[in-house]
Design an enzyme around this catalytic site. Sequence first.
Site, PDB file in Angstrom:
ATOM      1  N   ARG A  26     -18.973  -3.340   9.753  1.00  0.00           N
ATOM      2  CA  ARG A  26     -19.456  -3.351  11.139  1.00  0.00           C
ATOM      3  C   ARG A  26     -20.911  -3.811  11.221  1.00  0.00           C
ATOM      4  NH1 ARG A  26     -15.209  -0.112  10.905  1.00  0.00           N
ATOM      5  NH2 ARG A  26     -13.992   0.382  12.788  1.00  0.00           N
ATOM      6  N   GLY A  91      -7.432  -6.131   6.540  1.00  0.00           N
ATOM      7  CA  GLY A  91      -6.902  -6.085   7.892  1.00  0.00           C
ATOM      8  C   GLY A  91      -7.953  -5.873   8.957  1.00  0.00           C
ATOM      9  N   SER A 164      -3.051   0.629  16.024  1.00  0.00           N
ATOM     10  CA  SER A 164      -4.340   0.615  15.352  1.00  0.00           C
ATOM     11  C   SER A 164      -5.475   0.633  16.361  1.00  0.00           C
ATOM     12  CB  SER A 164      -4.458  -0.637  14.473  1.00  0.00           C
ATOM     13  OG  SER A 164      -5.745  -0.740  13.916  1.00  0.00           O
ATOM     14  N   GLN A 166      -8.214  -0.747  15.539  1.00  0.00           N
ATOM     15  CA  GLN A 166      -8.987  -1.944  15.208  1.00  0.00           C
ATOM     16  C   GLN A 166      -8.887  -3.016  16.281  1.00  0.00           C
ATOM     17  OE1 GLN A 166      -7.400  -2.904  11.362  1.00  0.00           O
ATOM     18  NE2 GLN A 166      -8.417  -1.174  10.356  1.00  0.00           N
ATOM     19  N   ASP A 309      -7.841   7.588   6.402  1.00  0.00           N
ATOM     20  CA  ASP A 309      -8.031   7.030   5.068  1.00  0.00           C
ATOM     21  C   ASP A 309      -8.258   8.094   3.998  1.00  0.00           C
ATOM     22  OD1 ASP A 309      -7.596   4.399   5.714  1.00  0.00           O
ATOM     23  OD2 ASP A 309      -9.688   3.969   6.151  1.00  0.00           O
ATOM     24  N   ASN A 332       0.505   6.030  11.929  1.00  0.00           N
ATOM     25  CA  ASN A 332      -0.226   4.772  11.714  1.00  0.00           C
ATOM     26  C   ASN A 332      -0.423   4.456  10.238  1.00  0.00           C
ATOM     27  OD1 ASN A 332      -2.052   6.954  11.558  1.00  0.00           O
ATOM     28  ND2 ASN A 332      -3.787   5.666  12.100  1.00  0.00           N
ATOM     29  N   LYS A 336      -0.374  -0.049   7.305  1.00  0.00           N
ATOM     30  CA  LYS A 336      -1.531  -0.398   6.487  1.00  0.00           C
ATOM     31  C   LYS A 336      -1.133  -1.471   5.477  1.00  0.00           C
ATOM     32  CE  LYS A 336      -4.168   2.623   8.557  1.00  0.00           C
ATOM     33  NZ  LYS A 336      -5.347   2.205   9.347  1.00  0.00           N
ATOM     34  N   ARG A 384      -5.665   2.608  -1.451  1.00  0.00           N
ATOM     35  CA  ARG A 384      -5.600   4.054  -1.191  1.00  0.00           C
ATOM     36  C   ARG A 384      -4.464   4.703  -1.990  1.00  0.00           C
ATOM     37  NH1 ARG A 384     -10.547   4.442   0.622  1.00  0.00           N
ATOM     38  NH2 ARG A 384     -10.913   3.219   2.508  1.00  0.00           N
ATOM     39  N   LYS A 410     -10.300  -3.419  -3.592  1.00  0.00           N
ATOM     40  CA  LYS A 410     -10.348  -3.710  -2.150  1.00  0.00           C
ATOM     41  C   LYS A 410     -11.399  -2.858  -1.458  1.00  0.00           C
ATOM     42  CE  LYS A 410      -7.337  -4.357   1.838  1.00  0.00           C
ATOM     43  NZ  LYS A 410      -8.153  -3.712   2.861  1.00  0.00           N
TER      44      LYS A 410
END
Length: 430
Positions: A26, A91, A164, A166, A309, A332, A336, A384, A410
């Site tokens: 971000r 993503g 999402s 996002q 996460d 959700n 992923k 993850r 990642k």
Amino acid sequence: MDIIVRPTPKLQGEIGALSSKNYTTRYLLAAALAEGTSTVYYPAHSEDSDAMRRCIQDLGAVLEEDDEKAVITGFGKSPRNVKELNVGNAGAVLRFLMGVAALSEEVTFVNTYPESLGKRPHDDLIDALGQLGVQVDHNEGKLPITIRGGSPKGGRITVSGEVSSQYLSALLFLTPLLAEDSEITVTGDLKSKVVIGQTLEVLGQAGITIHADEDYMFFRVPGGQSYKAQVYTVQGDYPGSAAVLAAAAVTESDVTIRNLAEDSKQGERAIIDVLRMMHVPLTHENGNVRVQGNGRLKALEFDGDTATDAVLAMVAAAVFAEGTSRFYNVENLRYKECDRITDYLTELRKAGANVEERQAEIIVHGRPEGVEGGVEINAHYDHRVIMALTVVGLRSKQPLRIRDAHHVAKSYPQYFDHLKALGADVEWVK
């Protein structure tokens, strides 16, 4: 490469938390959207954050970096016209940049991970961009995706939050730069609301004004704004640290992780509360989390939507808890890098865990005596999943071999180095 995780009864030592991937991506984007030069201290280095670095440079940002900081001269409202962008398997980076690409004439996002990101749909964001007058060519919502923008118009926008958050973050980065004011209405059950809080925090630091309803379901965005060049400092990463903390919780341990702020807006900070609820001996003071694990844990119930996460690491700890744990409101996770419910639980069962799935729930019948292990398991190219399966391997009776574990890079390239430094018996094999 694969990793072999052998039973490890004890972990001990001190490490510094990785810098936050979410904040790094971000801040890099906010710096790129500013006119002028910004500095980001302690940015994360991972495949995701490196994808953002690569793409903002392709779009015209100038980036210089040393061991401490990244210095970015932004392109403001005028990204360079590029034919293609490659976000790798990131993503969030794809979705954020789909919004930014609306300012360009034509950009195609290529598909280099057909078995992972290439399977994930982006229809809700495509629909929202269409409401701004942006034409999007796509493959049933999936990559490759071509954005034909150049002159998006603000106004009233509706976006689904069901899959999402996002998509909403992408619109929040884009709409302040449009000439017109915008109103964004979120439909459905907005996932990962806490991450929207992170986006708004970064936008506020970048000098952007957004009026958000308390429930994050409606936003008023004044148009004609500009991002201001700023100095940012990236905080420690809770999502990656969650796996290390879970590893300490399931073993005999005395492990300290530095640089995890108590007042962080990262939803995954809930790993601290979850481990406490599981009766793990833990202190959190002055940014240091110390776990003095004894391998004994109690089951719990937890709403995972606020800490998406960290849920897989929590589940890994619950595999060894006394009683039945339930993690709910986690649908959700299915959208992923892989289906983090079905795919993850399939591998846990191979290792000997007793787990069940519902559409939006993970149920874990704990086995305090440990699990058998002694198998090869597939992490489905998901960082993850790799980290969480490693936690299980430390308490397995026989070693686990995790395929393609290099994909941990990642988000956390140093993960296995950090575990080794704490005493974990892990070994890379080809």
